[in-house]
Design an enzyme around this catalytic site. Sequence first.
Site, PDB file in Angstrom:
ATOM      1  CD  GLU A   1      43.073 -15.634  18.774  1.00  0.00           C
ATOM      2  OE1 GLU A   1      41.874 -15.469  19.063  1.00  0.00           O
ATOM      3  OE2 GLU A   1      43.464 -16.489  17.966  1.00  0.00           O
TER       4      GLU A   1
ATOM      5  NE  ARG B   1      44.738 -10.333  14.754  1.00  0.00           N
ATOM      6  CZ  ARG B   1      43.625 -10.902  15.218  1.00  0.00           C
ATOM      7  NH1 ARG B   1      43.598 -11.416  16.441  1.00  0.00           N
ATOM      8  NH2 ARG B   1      42.543 -10.965  14.467  1.00  0.00           N
TER       9      ARG B   1
ATOM     10  CB  SER C   1      44.949 -19.520  19.164  1.00  0.00           C
ATOM     11  OG  SER C   1      43.866 -20.330  19.579  1.00  0.00           O
TER      12      SER C   1
ATOM     13  NE  ARG D   1      38.216  -9.456  12.641  1.00  0.00           N
ATOM     14  CZ  ARG D   1      38.106 -10.505  13.465  1.00  0.00           C
ATOM     15  NH1 ARG D   1      37.967 -11.708  12.983  1.00  0.00           N
ATOM     16  NH2 ARG D   1      38.128 -10.317  14.767  1.00  0.00           N
TER      17      ARG D   1
ATOM     18  NE  ARG E   1      42.699 -18.005   9.668  1.00  0.00           N
ATOM     19  CZ  ARG E   1      43.061 -18.158  10.931  1.00  0.00           C
ATOM     20  NH1 ARG E   1      42.542 -17.371  11.867  1.00  0.00           N
ATOM     21  NH2 ARG E   1      43.926 -19.081  11.282  1.00  0.00           N
TER      22      ARG E   1
END
Length: 424
Positions: free
Chosen positions: A347, A387, A350, A275, A260
């Site tokens: 988070e 993460r 998801s 991140r 990403r």
Amino acid sequence: MIDAKLLRENPDVVRAALTKRGESTDLVDQVLAADGDRRSSIAAFESLRAEQKGLGKQVAQAKGDERTALLERTKTLSAEVKATEAAANEAEARFDELSRGLPNLVSDEAPVGGEKDFVVVEEIGKPRDFAAEGFEPRDHLELGELLGAIDMERGAKISGARFYFLKGVGALLQLGMLQLAIAQAVENGFTPMITPTLVKPEVMGGTGYLNAHDDVYRLEEPELYLVGTSEVPLAGYHMDEIIDVSNGPVRYAGWSSCYRREAGSHGKDTRGIIRVHQFDKVEMFSYCSLEDAEAEHQRLLGWEKEMLDKMELAYRVIDTATGDLGTSAYRKFDCEAWVPTQGAYRELTSTSNCTDYQARRLNIRHRDAEGRTRPVATLNGTLATTRWLVAILETHQQADGSVRVPAALRPYVGGRDVLEPVAR
RNA sequence: GGAGGCGUCGCCUAGUCCGGUCGAUGGCGCCCGCCUGCUAAGCGGGUUGAGGGUAAACCCCUCUCGCGAGUUCAAAUCUCGCCGCCUCCGCCA
């Protein structure tokens, strides 16, 4: 993609969804107009074409003068057919392009609003009270460096900001977590998959990620995209196919690296591996009938919770608000784990129910009880990602900088129940 | 990277040289029916997908022979480009 028939007959349903997402409804009228153009130009082409075919048949039979006369007429007709066909193709393409710009509908049960308007569905486990235990918790990067588990500096040296090395017990912990995720998925009937991470434009677009393509790495020649999740190749897996979901959902567990750009998040979460541009993930992916989709969504959520429980984390489940669903999702639940040094839930998983939105774009269908083809529903959910190490390290740390290993992960770190700081 | 071969409605396959009854052959599988104590066999029928006309059924029409473009009154069939698979050669691991 939204069902053209639904849009034509019930445009207000589509407008309502756009409004709930906080988007303009202008596109609805444009798509409706394009749909009208498309249908009238198709009708024009088809009637001319039918005439041409009829004449062509006569030509084949005719002889002499009669034949010459017929050929005279068919010549002009031929040009008209060509022109109307081109117009019909153009109208079709325009309709397709416009309608692909529409996001999915939204569930009536999803809370309406923006990012902070989520509803907390459930809280599981209690955040550790470090004050009561009498020490200040270290953040995951400090712990990761003490344990020789994370090397951000050298990651940045070779690849730039937001890159890192997982080494030693860090590498082992991640591999263990991912293997545990795969094992759990396989137990529940998922087919494990190690997927391509570069995909063609139509696959990336089909899953609905190209609209937000600021966040997607693109290769110029050939034109390929690095996936941000194995949801993308797993959705593309059955592209242009009719699959059998009559015996229940078809389930895959994808293991892949994910990429990403994080283009819109400068300055956000710059420390550690919260991140990053590249991470690893095991993702659940289900194909099922539309009728089964909501139940399947709950099952995926259940399996996420099962994994988080194995990591012995405190977390909550949130029902994401309509403005924060992303293009493809009709409803989305996130599991957020408590991160002690941030004093916040972050988070970790998801799960999205994309209903038949991705399947329409990717042309994935099944046969219903009457034998008719219908788009399938697609759903996805996280089983483990890099993460998670943030919450695991911080939650299970001890005053001396060592970290207790959740029982489920011990087999993957040589049976150790505590990871000790190493000399640098 | 170079050379050659192949791509037909689930699977196999006829057709492509020589354009028009291909609006696609036959087999297997599958579905329905008949026959039969039951099963198998046999017999008959059906079986690509999409779009449009319609809100729907029936029905009608158009598209669909890997994809796209071209030639032609007319393309599975002729021409060009692309994609995929296979074989051989070269190169790299």
